[in-house]
Design a protein around this motif. Sequence first.
Motif, PDB file in Angstrom:
ATOM      1  N   TYR A   1       6.218  29.817 -96.047  1.00 16.58           N
ATOM      2  CA  TYR A   1       5.357  30.062 -97.196  1.00 16.58           C
ATOM      3  C   TYR A   1       5.930  29.434 -98.465  1.00 16.58           C
ATOM      4  O   TYR A   1       7.153  29.351 -98.637  1.00 16.58           O
ATOM      5  CB  TYR A   1       5.171  31.568 -97.395  1.00 16.58           C
ATOM      6  N   VAL A   2       5.016  29.006 -99.344  1.00 16.53           N
ATOM      7  CA  VAL A   2       5.387  28.339-100.593  1.00 16.53           C
ATOM      8  C   VAL A   2       4.735  29.085-101.756  1.00 16.53           C
ATOM      9  O   VAL A   2       3.824  29.900-101.553  1.00 16.53           O
ATOM     10  CB  VAL A   2       4.940  26.866-100.590  1.00 16.53           C
ATOM     11  N   PRO A   3       5.187  28.831-102.994  1.00 13.39           N
ATOM     12  CA  PRO A   3       4.588  29.506-104.145  1.00 13.39           C
ATOM     13  C   PRO A   3       3.066  29.343-104.186  1.00 13.39           C
ATOM     14  O   PRO A   3       2.540  28.244-104.013  1.00 13.39           O
ATOM     15  CB  PRO A   3       5.264  28.829-105.341  1.00 13.39           C
ATOM     16  N   GLY A   4       2.388  30.452-104.404  1.00  8.79           N
ATOM     17  CA  GLY A   4       0.931  30.459-104.430  1.00  8.79           C
ATOM     18  C   GLY A   4       0.318  31.035-103.181  1.00  8.79           C
ATOM     19  O   GLY A   4      -0.849  31.464-103.206  1.00  8.79           O
ATOM     20  N   ASP A   5       1.043  31.059-102.064  1.00 12.07           N
ATOM     21  CA  ASP A   5       0.484  31.610-100.827  1.00 12.07           C
ATOM     22  C   ASP A   5       0.147  33.087-101.015  1.00 12.07           C
ATOM     23  O   ASP A   5       0.954  33.881-101.516  1.00 12.07           O
ATOM     24  CB  ASP A   5       1.452  31.432 -99.655  1.00 12.07           C
ATOM     25  N   PHE A   6      -1.064  33.451-100.593  1.00 11.16           N
ATOM     26  CA  PHE A   6      -1.641  34.794-100.741  1.00 11.16           C
ATOM     27  C   PHE A   6      -1.753  35.354 -99.334  1.00 11.16           C
ATOM     28  O   PHE A   6      -2.664  35.022 -98.589  1.00 11.16           O
ATOM     29  CB  PHE A   6      -3.014  34.641-101.405  1.00 11.16           C
ATOM     30  N   ILE A   7      -0.803  36.213 -98.934  1.00  8.74           N
ATOM     31  CA  ILE A   7      -0.631  36.604 -97.536  1.00  8.74           C
ATOM     32  C   ILE A   7      -1.043  38.069 -97.370  1.00  8.74           C
ATOM     33  O   ILE A   7      -0.364  38.975 -97.859  1.00  8.74           O
ATOM     34  CB  ILE A   7       0.835  36.405 -97.104  1.00  8.74           C
ATOM     35  N   MET A   8      -2.155  38.292 -96.690  1.00 11.41           N
ATOM     36  CA  MET A   8      -2.683  39.647 -96.488  1.00 11.41           C
ATOM     37  C   MET A   8      -2.452  40.063 -95.047  1.00 11.41           C
ATOM     38  O   MET A   8      -2.922  39.398 -94.112  1.00 11.41           O
ATOM     39  CB  MET A   8      -4.170  39.684 -96.817  1.00 11.41           C
ATOM     40  N   LEU A   9      -1.715  41.155 -94.839  1.00  9.40           N
ATOM     41  CA  LEU A   9      -1.376  41.634 -93.500  1.00  9.40           C
ATOM     42  C   LEU A   9      -1.755  43.105 -93.361  1.00  9.40           C
ATOM     43  O   LEU A   9      -1.933  43.819 -94.359  1.00  9.40           O
ATOM     44  CB  LEU A   9       0.126  41.462 -93.236  1.00  9.40           C
ATOM     45  N   ASP A  10      -1.856  43.555 -92.100  1.00 11.89           N
ATOM     46  CA  ASP A  10      -2.146  44.966 -91.835  1.00 11.89           C
ATOM     47  C   ASP A  10      -1.377  45.414 -90.598  1.00 11.89           C
ATOM     48  O   ASP A  10      -0.437  44.743 -90.154  1.00 11.89           O
ATOM     49  CB  ASP A  10      -3.658  45.198 -91.676  1.00 11.89           C
ATOM     50  N   GLY A  11      -1.785  46.532 -90.011  1.00 13.64           N
ATOM     51  CA  GLY A  11      -1.066  47.101 -88.885  1.00 13.64           C
ATOM     52  C   GLY A  11      -1.077  46.255 -87.632  1.00 13.64           C
ATOM     53  O   GLY A  11      -0.326  46.542 -86.693  1.00 13.64           O
ATOM     54  N   SER A  12      -1.907  45.223 -87.590  1.00 15.68           N
ATOM     55  CA  SER A  12      -1.937  44.347 -86.421  1.00 15.68           C
ATOM     56  C   SER A  12      -0.855  43.269 -86.486  1.00 15.68           C
ATOM     57  O   SER A  12      -0.700  42.493 -85.541  1.00 15.68           O
ATOM     58  CB  SER A  12      -3.316  43.686 -86.283  1.00 15.68           C
ATOM     59  N   HIS A  13      -0.132  43.193 -87.608  1.00 11.39           N
ATOM     60  CA  HIS A  13       0.919  42.185 -87.774  1.00 11.39           C
ATOM     61  C   HIS A  13       2.293  42.847 -87.749  1.00 11.39           C
ATOM     62  O   HIS A  13       2.468  43.952 -88.254  1.00 11.39           O
ATOM     63  CB  HIS A  13       0.748  41.444 -89.104  1.00 11.39           C
TER      64      HIS A  13
END
Length: 216
Positions: free
Chosen positions: A166-178
């Motif tokens: 990942y690099v600056p600006g990456d918008f990483i959305m995770l939940d219980g499946s990750h």
Amino acid sequence: MIKYHPSEHILQSYVQGELCASLSIAVSMHVAMCPQCQQLTSQFETSCAHSFVGEDIDIQGDENWDDLIAQITEDTMFSDQASPAPLEIEVKGEQFVLPSSLQNVGLSGWLKLGKLSRSRLNLGDGKLHASLLHIEKGGSVPQHTHKGFELTLLLSGTFKDEMDSYVPGDFIMLDGSHEHSPIATESCLCFTLADDALHFSQGLSQLFNPIGKLIY
């Protein structure tokens, strides 16, 4: 290159002012860093403006639209104000300039856990925990999943996990499946948002589950 972005639904909700403060700030910071999402939000803003004005006024031509904007900006209630000085913070001897969206947001003191440092942001969003997370080079968050959702917006530096780099600006959305274990390949600063605790899933790190809410 930024690879991870908010969904179009989130961007539309942002433009329409429907997001909570924490998520709105996260999207604002991402958009400021991402030309692709700047273009999308501009399109959504134009669409919303047309819907707001209504069908009784013809603003299809560029000239009419420009005239309308000119009338608004000529309002004597508007005045030029100097931009505030960039907000700088120091973490573990490193200096970082925060995005303008965080200019007037209160920060708590830094909680330091090994190579991790965390400061809470005072955004008043109930059970949502908004934080700045600093990870020293080579530092990592132990293998974990999420009881709710976890948003990470990388502001500076780089990190990787089992899924990608990942690099600056990456918008990483995770939940219980990750499930993942982020490792800082460079010293990095992140904006994080979560609605519940992390759940550590391997080895001795599981002993930290009672304090999972302290990290994110």
